[in-house]
Motif scaffolding. Structure first.
Motif, short mmCIF file in Angstrom:
data_model
loop_
_atom_site.label_atom_id
_atom_site.label_comp_id
_atom_site.label_asym_id
_atom_site.label_seq_id
_atom_site.Cartn_x
_atom_site.Cartn_y
_atom_site.Cartn_z
N GLU A 92 0.84 -1.20 0.00
CA GLU A 92 0.00 0.00 0.00
C GLU A 92 0.88 1.25 0.00
N PRO A 93 0.30 2.40 -0.40
CA PRO A 93 1.09 3.64 -0.40
C PRO A 93 1.81 3.90 0.93
N ILE A 94 1.18 3.56 2.05
CA ILE A 94 1.85 3.84 3.33
C ILE A 94 3.13 3.01 3.46
N ALA A 95 3.10 1.76 2.95
CA ALA A 95 4.29 0.91 3.01
C ALA A 95 5.36 1.43 2.05
N VAL A 96 4.92 1.81 0.85
CA VAL A 96 5.87 2.32 -0.14
C VAL A 96 6.50 3.62 0.37
N ALA A 97 5.68 4.49 0.98
CA ALA A 97 6.22 5.75 1.51
C ALA A 97 7.26 5.47 2.60
N LYS A 98 7.01 4.47 3.44
CA LYS A 98 7.98 4.14 4.50
C LYS A 98 9.27 3.56 3.92
N ILE A 99 9.11 2.73 2.88
CA ILE A 99 10.28 2.18 2.20
C ILE A 99 11.11 3.30 1.60
N LEU A 100 10.42 4.22 0.93
CA LEU A 100 11.13 5.32 0.27
C LEU A 100 11.77 6.26 1.29
N LYS A 101 11.11 6.42 2.43
CA LYS A 101 11.71 7.26 3.48
C LYS A 101 13.02 6.64 3.94
N ALA A 102 13.01 5.32 4.16
CA ALA A 102 14.23 4.64 4.62
C ALA A 102 15.35 4.81 3.59
N LEU A 103 14.99 4.70 2.30
CA LEU A 103 16.01 4.86 1.26
C LEU A 103 16.50 6.30 1.19
N ALA A 104 15.57 7.26 1.38
CA ALA A 104 15.95 8.67 1.33
C ALA A 104 16.88 9.00 2.50
N ASP A 105 16.61 8.42 3.67
CA ASP A 105 17.49 8.65 4.83
C ASP A 105 18.91 8.18 4.51
N LYS A 106 18.99 7.08 3.76
CA LYS A 106 20.30 6.49 3.45
C LYS A 106 20.98 7.24 2.31
N GLU A 107 20.24 7.56 1.26
CA GLU A 107 20.84 8.13 0.05
C GLU A 107 20.93 9.66 0.10
N GLN A 108 20.13 10.29 0.93
CA GLN A 108 20.14 11.75 1.08
C GLN A 108 19.92 12.52 -0.23
N PRO A 109 18.88 12.18 -1.00
CA PRO A 109 18.60 12.98 -2.20
C PRO A 109 18.06 14.35 -1.81
N GLN A 110 18.20 15.32 -2.71
CA GLN A 110 17.66 16.66 -2.47
C GLN A 110 16.27 16.80 -3.08
N LEU A 111 15.95 15.87 -3.98
CA LEU A 111 14.67 15.95 -4.67
C LEU A 111 14.19 14.53 -4.94
N ILE A 112 12.89 14.29 -4.72
CA ILE A 112 12.28 13.02 -5.10
C ILE A 112 11.10 13.36 -6.00
N ILE A 113 11.11 12.83 -7.22
CA ILE A 113 10.00 13.09 -8.14
C ILE A 113 9.23 11.78 -8.31
N LEU A 114 7.92 11.84 -8.05
CA LEU A 114 7.06 10.65 -8.18
C LEU A 114 5.91 10.95 -9.13
N GLY A 115 5.31 9.91 -9.68
CA GLY A 115 4.07 10.09 -10.43
C GLY A 115 2.97 10.51 -9.49
N LYS A 116 2.00 11.29 -9.99
CA LYS A 116 0.96 11.78 -9.07
C LYS A 116 0.01 10.67 -8.65
N GLN A 117 -0.09 9.62 -9.46
CA GLN A 117 -0.96 8.51 -9.10
C GLN A 117 -0.56 7.30 -9.91
#
Lengths: 249, 311
Positions: free
Chosen positions: A93-118
């Motif tokens: 679900e989106p909540i799981a994907v958002a948590k996964i992406l947060k963990a990756l962002a914490d590790k990779e430290q990107p300045q920008l994340i671009i996602l599809g709107k839906q």
């Protein structure tokens, strides 16, 4: 700066989906799968930012089955530099994907994340906003124009009634609307090159993320079908039917 | 516990999709409306007359003036303790804010609710409306957006709810508002119109949309467009009807020069009466149309305009 671009493996937008006869979902076996069209727009925007020299590295991420590697390869062929597959069979679900992406962002430290709107399968339109919340970043959703300068993203958004422009301090989240750009087709040499680009595979548990769904799907059914009506022979007949039969004008 | 609905308003009144959301919320419990941003107090005075609303909350703090997602979500989260359900219309504004609220509450949002079964169970369209999923949420609080086309709006007047002014939550100050280009139109809003007439790629140019607009004005209709027409620059983006644009369910929908891709049908197939005007007899739009007229739109639409004048 680094940019993260998540891509989702979905039923191709040209496929007419069929509801399974047992009502548990839609038929996805032997159906053409593709990158979610809004994510293609996200990848294209990322690649254009790299071509302009704004972005130094693009990391394409997909959370899903092993086969989602194909969509990461597509992103790599379009111009992303490396990939991360967060391998999981079953519903994310989106909540799981958002948590996964947060963990990756914490590790990779990107300045920008671009996602599809839906995503065009579950039509949730939620992951980008949820990720922005979890990271504590600003969000520019439904973007039709993105400009990056001096530590800020200026995002023109498609809203009800027209357009709206917001300025976000980086790091930030952008979600793409249809008219942000027209994604390129990967060239054959770039498809070949993409085969050599690295894809790292991890599991949600490696990132410390519990992906247990919060929604139970009780049933999936076909909506009531409309039946075709009648053909009328003239404008006069049409107006007459609308006035006297349908009584809508 | 009560139901909190984040309203859309234009500074004078709440939108019709907001009143549809109230209709959905009223199935779950006592409805409180929250209005934020410029003009919220004026709109709240009007919203307090909606019969099924028990209380109206207003926040006009400067940080909320433009209804930016971050401070609006922060406010909703600060209020969430007193509510079992947080709802908003599935408008651009609602879709922007509610998933952010959900993540801050550690809840999976339920987008585009088209049916309320009970406090935990909802029906929502997936795959561009080609399937309807009934989902049951295990989250302690529900955060959802509501598909206005699926619920008849409650009346705008007849009640008298108290209005309470509340303060904003601490502004996360992550974004700022630079400006807006709003299409001003005398025509009704697409999602609230009783009649919608939409043009497709076959319109050929932005100028040609004028023939549709003339008919729209005769009928008091809103003007819509297919994605193809918007992509081609014939119509502004906020006119797009479809899976990724606006979802409409008017009494009468007239599709002009629209072939009827699934993505477009997703946005209009719940209309009560559908008329299709297209020169291609095989166009899929005819499969959902109650009345089909085959022919050249550049001849038929001006004829339609004339015919509407006759009594």
């Amino acid at each position: 700066m680094k940019l993260l671009v998540p891509v989702k493996r979905v039923v191709d937008y040209n496929v007419k989906v069929r509801v399974k006869s047992d009502g548990t979902g839609v038929e996805t076996a032997n159906v053409k799968m593709s990158m979610n069209p809004f994510d293609e727009i996200a990848v294209e925007e990322a690649v254009r930012l790299k071509e302009k020299g704004v972005v130094s590295e693009i990391i394409a991420v997909s959370a899903g089955p092993t086969a989602a590697q194909e969509q990461i390869r597509t992103a790599l062929a379009m111009g992303a530099d490396r990939g991360i597959l967060v391998e999981h069979d079953g519903v994310l679900e989106p909540i799981a994907v958002a948590k996964i992406l947060k963990a990756l962002a914490d590790k990779e430290q990107p300045q920008l994340i671009i996602l599809g709107k839906q995503a065009i399968d579950d039509d949730m339109s939620a992951t980008g906003q949820m990720l922005a919340a979890l990271l504590g970043w600003g969000q520019g959703t439904f973007a039709s124009k993105v400009e990056i300068a001096d530590g800020f993203a200026t995002v023109t958004r498609e809203v009800d009634g027209g357009l709206e422009t917001v300025k976000l301090a980086l790091p930030a989240i952008v979600t793409t609307d249809l008219r942000l750009n027209e994604p390129r087709y990967a060239s054959l040499p770039n498809i070949m090159k993409a085969r050599k680009k690295p894809i790292e595979t991890v599991k949600p548990a490696d990132l410390g993320v519990d992906v247990t769904p919060r929604l139970t799907v009780l049933k999936v059914e076909e909506p009531a079908k409309r039946s075709a009506g009648v053909k009328v022979g003239s404008v006069a007949e049409l107006v007459d039917k609308l006035r006297n039969e349908a009584k809508v004008i | 516990m009560a139901i909190l609905i984040l309203a859309d308003h234009d500074g004078a009144a709440v939108t019709q999709p907001t009143r549809s959301t109230v209709a959905a919320g009223a199935k779950l419990g006592e409805v409180h409306l929250l209005l934020v941003g410029e003009g919220a107090a004026t709109a709240a005075a009007s919203a307090s007359q909606i019969p099924s609303v028990a209380k109206v909350l207003v926040a006009e703090d400067a940080s909320l003036a433009k209804r930016l997602a971050e401070p609006t979500a922060a406010l909703l989260v600060s209020l969430a303790g007193g509510y079992s359900h947080l709802l908003a219309p599935a408008s651009a504004a609602g879709k922007n804010v509610m998933p952010r609220v959900a993540a801050l509450l550690d809840v999976q949002p339920i987008s585009d609710v088209a049916g309320v079964i009970d406090a935990d169970t909802f029906v929502r369209p997936i795959y561009a409306g080609n399937a309807l999923a009934t989902v049951k949420s295990s989250d302690p609080k529900k955060v959802a957006t509501v598909r206005a086309a699926s619920f008849d709006p409650v009346p705008a007047t007849g009640g008298s709810a108290p209005v309470e002014t509340i303060a904003a939550a601490a502004d996360p100050a992550l974004s700022s508002f630079l400006g807006a280009e709003v299409q001003k139109s005398e025509r009704p809003e697409l999602t609230a119109a009783r009649i919608v007439i939409s043009g497709g790629r076959a319109m050929g140019s932005a100028e040609n949309f004028a023939i549709i607009e003339k008919v729209a004005d005769k009928l008091g209709a809103a003007v819509g467009a297919s994605r193809a027409a918007v992509d081609a620059g014939y119509a502004p983006n906020d006119h797009q009807v479809g899976q990724t644009g606006k979802i409409v369910a008017p009494e009468l929908y007239i599709a002009v020069g629209i072939s009827g891709a699934i993505q477009h049908l997703a946005g209009m197939k719940d209309s009560k009466v559908i008329v299709a005007i297209n020169k291609d007899e095989e166009a899929p739009i005819f499969q959902v149309a109650d009345y089909g007229l085959v022919g050249d739109l550049f001849k038929l639409i001006p004829e339609l305009e004339t015919e509407l004048d006759k009594k």
